[in-house]
Design an enzyme around this catalytic site. Structure first.
Site, PDB file in Angstrom:
ATOM      1  N   GLU A  85       0.808  -1.216   0.000  1.00 42.52           N
ATOM      2  CA  GLU A  85       0.000   0.000   0.000  1.00 42.52           C
ATOM      3  C   GLU A  85       0.847   1.273   0.000  1.00 42.52           C
ATOM      4  O   GLU A  85       0.785   2.086   0.933  1.00 42.52           O
ATOM      5  CB  GLU A  85      -0.954   0.005   1.208  1.00 42.52           C
ATOM      6  CG  GLU A  85      -1.956  -1.129   1.194  1.00 42.52           C
ATOM      7  CD  GLU A  85      -2.879  -1.146   2.413  1.00 42.52           C
ATOM      8  OE1 GLU A  85      -3.954  -1.741   2.333  1.00 42.52           O
ATOM      9  OE2 GLU A  85      -2.497  -0.548   3.464  1.00 42.52           O
ATOM     10  N   CYS A 108       6.900  12.787   1.407  1.00 40.04           N
ATOM     11  CA  CYS A 108       7.974  13.278   2.260  1.00 40.04           C
ATOM     12  C   CYS A 108       8.428  14.633   1.751  1.00 40.04           C
ATOM     13  O   CYS A 108       8.541  14.848   0.537  1.00 40.04           O
ATOM     14  CB  CYS A 108       9.135  12.286   2.255  1.00 40.04           C
ATOM     15  SG  CYS A 108      10.599  12.845   3.166  1.00 40.04           S
ATOM     16  N   CYS A 137      14.033  15.248  -0.879  1.00 44.12           N
ATOM     17  CA  CYS A 137      12.859  15.298  -1.755  1.00 44.12           C
ATOM     18  C   CYS A 137      12.714  16.675  -2.406  1.00 44.12           C
ATOM     19  O   CYS A 137      12.270  16.779  -3.558  1.00 44.12           O
ATOM     20  CB  CYS A 137      11.601  14.937  -0.970  1.00 44.12           C
ATOM     21  SG  CYS A 137      11.510  13.181  -0.524  1.00 44.12           S
ATOM     22  N   GLU A 140      -6.498  -8.135  -0.667  1.00 47.49           N
ATOM     23  CA  GLU A 140      -6.940  -8.155   0.724  1.00 47.49           C
ATOM     24  C   GLU A 140      -8.431  -7.862   0.797  1.00 47.49           C
ATOM     25  O   GLU A 140      -8.946  -7.016   0.061  1.00 47.49           O
ATOM     26  CB  GLU A 140      -6.206  -7.103   1.565  1.00 47.49           C
ATOM     27  CG  GLU A 140      -4.739  -7.354   1.810  1.00 47.49           C
ATOM     28  CD  GLU A 140      -4.126  -6.281   2.714  1.00 47.49           C
ATOM     29  OE1 GLU A 140      -4.887  -5.628   3.479  1.00 47.49           O
ATOM     30  OE2 GLU A 140      -2.903  -6.086   2.647  1.00 47.49           O
ATOM     31  N   PHE A 170      -7.550  -7.040  16.631  1.00 48.08           N
ATOM     32  CA  PHE A 170      -8.991  -7.292  16.540  1.00 48.08           C
ATOM     33  C   PHE A 170      -9.511  -7.208  15.111  1.00 48.08           C
ATOM     34  O   PHE A 170     -10.723  -7.204  14.887  1.00 48.08           O
ATOM     35  CB  PHE A 170      -9.757  -6.327  17.450  1.00 48.08           C
ATOM     36  CG  PHE A 170      -9.461  -6.528  18.912  1.00 48.08           C
ATOM     37  CD1 PHE A 170      -9.624  -7.767  19.505  1.00 48.08           C
ATOM     38  CD2 PHE A 170      -9.004  -5.468  19.687  1.00 48.08           C
ATOM     39  CE1 PHE A 170      -9.339  -7.954  20.851  1.00 48.08           C
ATOM     40  CE2 PHE A 170      -8.715  -5.652  21.029  1.00 48.08           C
ATOM     41  CZ  PHE A 170      -8.887  -6.898  21.617  1.00 48.08           C
TER      42      PHE A 170
END
Length: 677
Positions: A153, A158, A163, A308, A358
């Site tokens: 993902e 930044c 950068c 997923e 959980f």
């Protein structure tokens, strides 16, 4: 490179994290037994394993991973092996602090969480290259490893000095001279003219956020830098001799990156689907999710992976609802219906601690097979085996939605006409639902993709026209295509400069009109669309509209509906214009969903477009995939009650229960010979 989709089964499994249980081999052994019982044939390993694979710099421990992969393979379970860059070990951040990201306010993050790393950092790139190559050297020839899962993902940005320098170099390459950049960004406004590229800083709320060209190019740079980092990850695998396909998992309607750019450099697309079920009518959630499936399929016009999904409920939503019986199967089969060749869960075994302890899993903390979730996972595993003949089929779409991320970036940062609540995604979803509810498979494409294979194209709120896209649309209509364009389209060019001479730019002759003004409605305000007397499409119903109302001046277009309220009562609200061999419609306002359903129904009927099914009841979603011999229809009920529906003639039931209706939260899959369609 072997096409892994040319197999005779769907990939079924999910993320497995055995490194959390290395001190309990009895659990690892039992997991494989339970996986086999559930019909799982593939697991993803190593996504968050870096600190176990390399606990100290250059101290590698792959023996545990080798043992796990060997054991899985012995039980006929294949492996998607991940590169671990999505979450770096603590030692790496301590030794190389430059790898930690800098926020927009120029403050560097502390170590923690995921994705807290700079894609520009040479140190980070080097450590990622080393671990990736080591993995490839060890496992490239293992028969269990069928694919590489690149990072996890990719997201966020930044603003560190590394950068900033990379951004300036990116701008130099794009514009060549500072004068060209100043013109493209219109920097004379507010006297923000740059004298050199060295003066440029990334946009920040403590600095410059008002230059829209700067903000737009920054987002493009972030996408390109992320893409370059991803390509370096893949190159490390290839340099070490790994030949398996590479995938990267995308997220639901994520606006931080232009996924189309990343998609160019991987063999297959995958994504992580976590809808908020049971928080609105589930058919609405189903269509929103279906649109994301179609987006992922359309990026490369080929099958994708559902990488997923949650078998129970995610733990990170504000409200975590468990799935009602049947929904796990419905949601999974929906991905298959829209072109996926896999169903995969996060996670196989529930973590005992940490952020996602959980989060739902196939095997929960109880650790046995006699749970509702495990039973449904097992039933789905059997279903996927029963419908394995569908694996080599494809989704064929005659309709498309233009859904362009760069246009969305610019529009949502434009400062007008509404700074809160443009509802772009919702507008696109309305057209999508209108097409799908009327039985058309639909692709979700951007401005760079071909239009030639489609009969009907919707372009909702296409604020920006890039690279002469208006010419592609004009050619599409000229050659017989049907175009549905909406308000707030064709306003700016690719650097977010407003077009001069009228809008929608380059399409005023195609649409037969010109936009003059756009009214922003307050949240409590409502206008209405009324049928124009004697309109040629026989539009009869009235509809409400909100948020934005475009006031247009007609040239050659004919009005089909008009506004019912405000000083522009009687102004055109829906128009039609014949151009070349095709037809162009213009929707002037943000109308309710029923309007789009009825509009597309009339357009499809009038033009005799081939539908995969007609008379689709509310609460039912219908999709199709086609092979050489059969078309397969997926009829899915997203309510808790049985719905009557008539399936096409000469259709046989392949899977599911049908007796004139489809039961609540269930799927019926049927097939029909192609020659009979």
């Amino acid at each position: 490179m072997k096409d892994i989709f040319l197999s005779n089964h769907f990939i079924y499994g999910g993320d497995y994290n055995p490194e959390q249980w290395l001190d309990q081999p009895d659990i690892l052994k039992k997991d494989i037994t339970l996986m086999k019982k559930a019909g799982i044939n593939t697991v993803t390993l190593g996504v968050f394993s870096w600190s176990v694979l390399e606990p100290q710099e250059n101290e590698f421990h792959f023996e545990w991973l080798q043992e796990i992969i060997d054991s899985l393979y012995c039980h006929d379970i294949r492996v998607i092996l991940a590169t671990p860059s999505g979450s770096r070990p603590r030692w790496l951040a301590e030794k190389y602090p430059e790898v930690l990201r800098v926020q927009e306010n120029r403050m560097r993050y502390l170590y923690g969480e995921r994705h807290n790393h700079c894609y520009t950092s040479p140190a980070y790139r080097e450590r990622v290259r080393i671990i990736n190559q080591k993995l490839a050297e060890n496992f490239k020839n293992h028969p269990a490893v069928i694919m590489w899962h690149i990072s996890n993902e990719y997201r966020d940005e930044c603003h560190c000095p590394l950068c900033q320098n990379a951004f300036r170099n990116w701008l130099k390459s794009k514009y060549q001279s500072i004068d060209k950049l100043n013109h493209a960004w219109w920097t004379t406004f507010w006297s923000h003219t740059y004298n050199s590229f060295d003066q440029i800083e990334s946009p920040s709320f403590i600095g410059d956020k008002g230059l829209h060209g700067l903000s737009l190019d920054w987002k493009r740079f972030v996408t390109d830098q992320t893409t370059d980092f991803m390509c370096c990850e893949i190159k490390a695998l290839r340099d070490a001799g790994a030949t398996q396909p590479a995938v990267v998992n995308f997220m639901d309607d994520y606006t931080g990156l232009n996924y189309y750019r990343l998609a160019e450099h991987v063999e297959y697309i995958s994504w992580d689907s976590y809808p908020a079920w049971h928080q609105q009518p589930d058919i609405q959630t189903a269509y929103d999710t279906a649109m994301q499936h179609d987006l992922m399929r359309s990026m490369k016009q080929k099958p994708f992976f559902l990488m997923e999904s949650c078998p129970a409920s995610p733990n990170w939503m504000n409200i975590s609802k468990i799935k009602k019986p049947g929904l796990l199967s419905n949601a999974s089969l929906q991905a298959i219906a829209h072109g996926s060749c896999s169903v995969q869960f996060f996670q196989i075994r529930q973590s005992r601690g940490g952020f996602e302890k959980f989060h739902g899993a196939v095997i929960d903390h109880y650790g046995e097979a006699d749970t509702r979730v495990f039973r449904e996972v097992s039933e789905l595993g059997k279903a996927l085996k029963q419908i394995k003949e569908i694996t080599n089929t494809r989704v064929h779409a005659t309709a498309a939605i233009i859904y362009d991320m760069e246009s969305r970036w610019a529009m949502e940062n434009a400062k007008g006409p509404r700074n809160e609540g443009l509802y772009y995604h919702e507008a696109a979803l309305k057209s999508y639902r209108g097409l799908r509810e009327n039985g058309l498979n639909t692709d979700i494409i951007n401005m760079d993709q071909s239009l030639e294979q489609y009969q009907i194209i919707a372009a909702p709120m296409l604020y920006m026209f890039r690279n002469g896209f208006e010419k592609k649309l004009k050619k599409f209509v000229e050659h017989g295509g049907i175009l549905i364009m909406t308000y707030w389209s064709g306003i700016v060019d690719e650097t977010d400069l407003c077009f001069l001479g009228g809008t929608p730019h380059g399409l005023m002759d195609v649409l037969g009109l010109r936009s003059e003004e756009i009214d922003s409605l307050c949240d409590h305000e409502v206008n209405h669309l009324l049928p124009f007397t004697g309109n040629p499409m026989n539009m009869k119903n009235s509809y409400s509209c909100k948020h934005l109302c475009d006031l247009v001046r007609l040239k050659d277009a004919e009005p089909l509906m008009v506004y019912g309220d405000n000083f522009y009562k009687g102004y055109p609200a829906l128009t039609r214009h014949k151009y070349g061999k095709g037809i162009a419609y213009y929707v002037c306002a943000d109308a309710e969903m029923n309007f789009y359903h009825d509009l597309y129904n009339r357009i499809i009927t009038e033009n005799q477009l081939q539908q995969i099914m007609t008379d689709i009841p509310d609460g039912i979603e219908v999709s199709s995939r086609s092979g050489e011999k059969y078309e397969y229809l997926f009829i899915q009920n997203y309510t808790d009650h049985k719905i009557s529906i008539r399936i096409p003639k000469n259709t046989e039931i392949l899977w599911g229960s049908y007796d004139g209706g489809v039961c609540g939260y269930s799927t019926v899959i049927c097939r029909k010979k192609i020659k009979e369609i």
